[in-house]
Design an enzyme around this catalytic site. Structure first.
Site, mmCIF file in Angstrom:
data_model
loop_
_atom_site.group_PDB
_atom_site.id
_atom_site.type_symbol
_atom_site.label_atom_id
_atom_site.label_comp_id
_atom_site.label_asym_id
_atom_site.label_seq_id
_atom_site.Cartn_x
_atom_site.Cartn_y
_atom_site.Cartn_z
ATOM 1 C CG HIS A 17 61.683 63.383 20.232
ATOM 2 N ND1 HIS A 17 62.336 64.138 19.283
ATOM 3 C CD2 HIS A 17 61.124 62.339 19.564
ATOM 4 C CE1 HIS A 17 62.187 63.575 18.093
ATOM 5 N NE2 HIS A 17 61.444 62.487 18.231
ATOM 6 C CE LYS A 41 65.158 57.552 8.428
ATOM 7 N NZ LYS A 41 64.486 57.749 9.720
ATOM 8 N NE ARG A 90 54.407 62.511 15.503
ATOM 9 C CZ ARG A 90 55.353 62.561 14.585
ATOM 10 N NH1 ARG A 90 56.130 63.617 14.503
ATOM 11 N NH2 ARG A 90 55.517 61.591 13.725
ATOM 12 C CB SER A 128 62.929 65.443 13.714
ATOM 13 O OG SER A 128 62.895 64.991 15.043
HETATM 14 O O1 PNS Z 1 62.433 58.484 15.235
HETATM 15 P P1 PNS Z 1 62.047 57.438 14.218
HETATM 16 O O2 PNS Z 1 62.781 57.691 12.917
HETATM 17 O O3 PNS Z 1 60.568 57.324 14.046
HETATM 18 O O4 PNS Z 1 62.586 56.027 14.823
HETATM 19 C C1 PNS Z 1 62.467 54.831 14.079
HETATM 20 C C2 PNS Z 1 63.284 53.698 14.704
HETATM 21 C C3 PNS Z 1 64.717 54.120 14.962
HETATM 22 C C4 PNS Z 1 62.667 53.285 16.023
HETATM 23 C C5 PNS Z 1 63.228 52.502 13.718
HETATM 24 O O5 PNS Z 1 63.538 52.938 12.432
HETATM 25 C C6 PNS Z 1 64.162 51.355 14.089
HETATM 26 O O6 PNS Z 1 63.960 50.674 15.054
HETATM 27 N N1 PNS Z 1 65.241 51.172 13.286
HETATM 28 C C7 PNS Z 1 66.247 50.159 13.508
HETATM 29 C C8 PNS Z 1 66.230 49.109 12.417
HETATM 30 C C9 PNS Z 1 65.130 48.094 12.658
HETATM 31 O O7 PNS Z 1 65.097 47.397 13.650
HETATM 32 N N2 PNS Z 1 64.196 48.017 11.699
HETATM 33 C C10 PNS Z 1 63.057 47.144 11.774
HETATM 34 C C11 PNS Z 1 61.930 47.793 12.545
HETATM 35 S S1 PNS Z 1 60.436 46.963 12.211
#
Ligand code: PNS
Length: 165
Positions: A17, A41, A90, A128
């Site tokens: 990150h 989560k 990645r 993570s």
């Molecule tokens: O670090 P991560 O867990 O890969 O991040 C994922 C994240 C936070 C970017 C994604 O889960 C997100 O945007 N969540 C918010 C809810 C949302 O908008 N969901 C629809 C996405 S298509």
């Protein structure tokens, strides 16, 4: 003024990150790091702790603001006049999920733009969840996360263990 958003769970923030943040800040007048508040989560760190930790490890890196959000990413993007969302890739395994998310986000908000940065190869295996697993089993995570995060993790684990006594 170009405002970009780097969203994620950051539980915890890793050197992968940090690589994306270090590079993303170069093409952002302001880079917002958006920490997803998703209690369902069951994260290791609370959202407040994650925000605090990220503020500490990004201090002095440029015009960075650390915030948290809940609900749809596209709502945050609209409300905060974000020009683009930055995500790290990645490996090809990330691609499908990221592709779906980017397309869904654009379906929800047609002006949504996602910029992908390829993670440097030395960080390509870091996640993570693996960091947490290695740490919980007593493995060395010093090269995987910023030093301050190791301290936070040790304190958090101690607190959690005391809580279960
Ligand atoms: O670090 P991560 O867990 O890969 O991040 C994922 C994240 C936070 C970017 C994604 O889960 C997100 O945007 N969540 C918010 C809810 C949302 O908008 N969901 C629809 C996405 S298509």
């Amino acid at each position: 003024m170009r405002i970009n958003l780097y969203p994620g769970t950051f539980d915890p923030i890793t050197n992968g990150h940090m690589d994306i943040i270090n590079r993303g800040v170069n093409f952002s007048d302001k880079l917002i790091i958006g920490v997803l508040n998703n209690p369902s989560k069951a994260p290791f760190f609370s959202v407040e702790e994650r925000v605090e930790m990220i503020k500490e490890v990004t201090n002095g890196l440029g015009n960075i603001v650390v915030d948290s959000f809940s609900g749809l990413l596209t709502n945050y993007v609209k409300k905060n006049h974000i020009d683009a969302v930055i995500r790290g890739l990645r490996a090809t395994t990330d691609f499908e999920y990221e592709f779906q998310m980017a397309q869904m986000n654009r379906k929800l908000y047609s002006e949504m733009e996602t910029i992908f940065l390829m993670t440097k190869s030395e960080y390509s295996y870091i996640s993570s969840s693996l960091v947490k697993e290695v740490f919980m089993f007593g493995g060395d995570i010093e090269d995987l996360v910023p030093a301050k995060v190791v301290d936070y993790m040790k304190i958090k684990l101690n607190n959690k263990m005391e809580g279960t006594k």
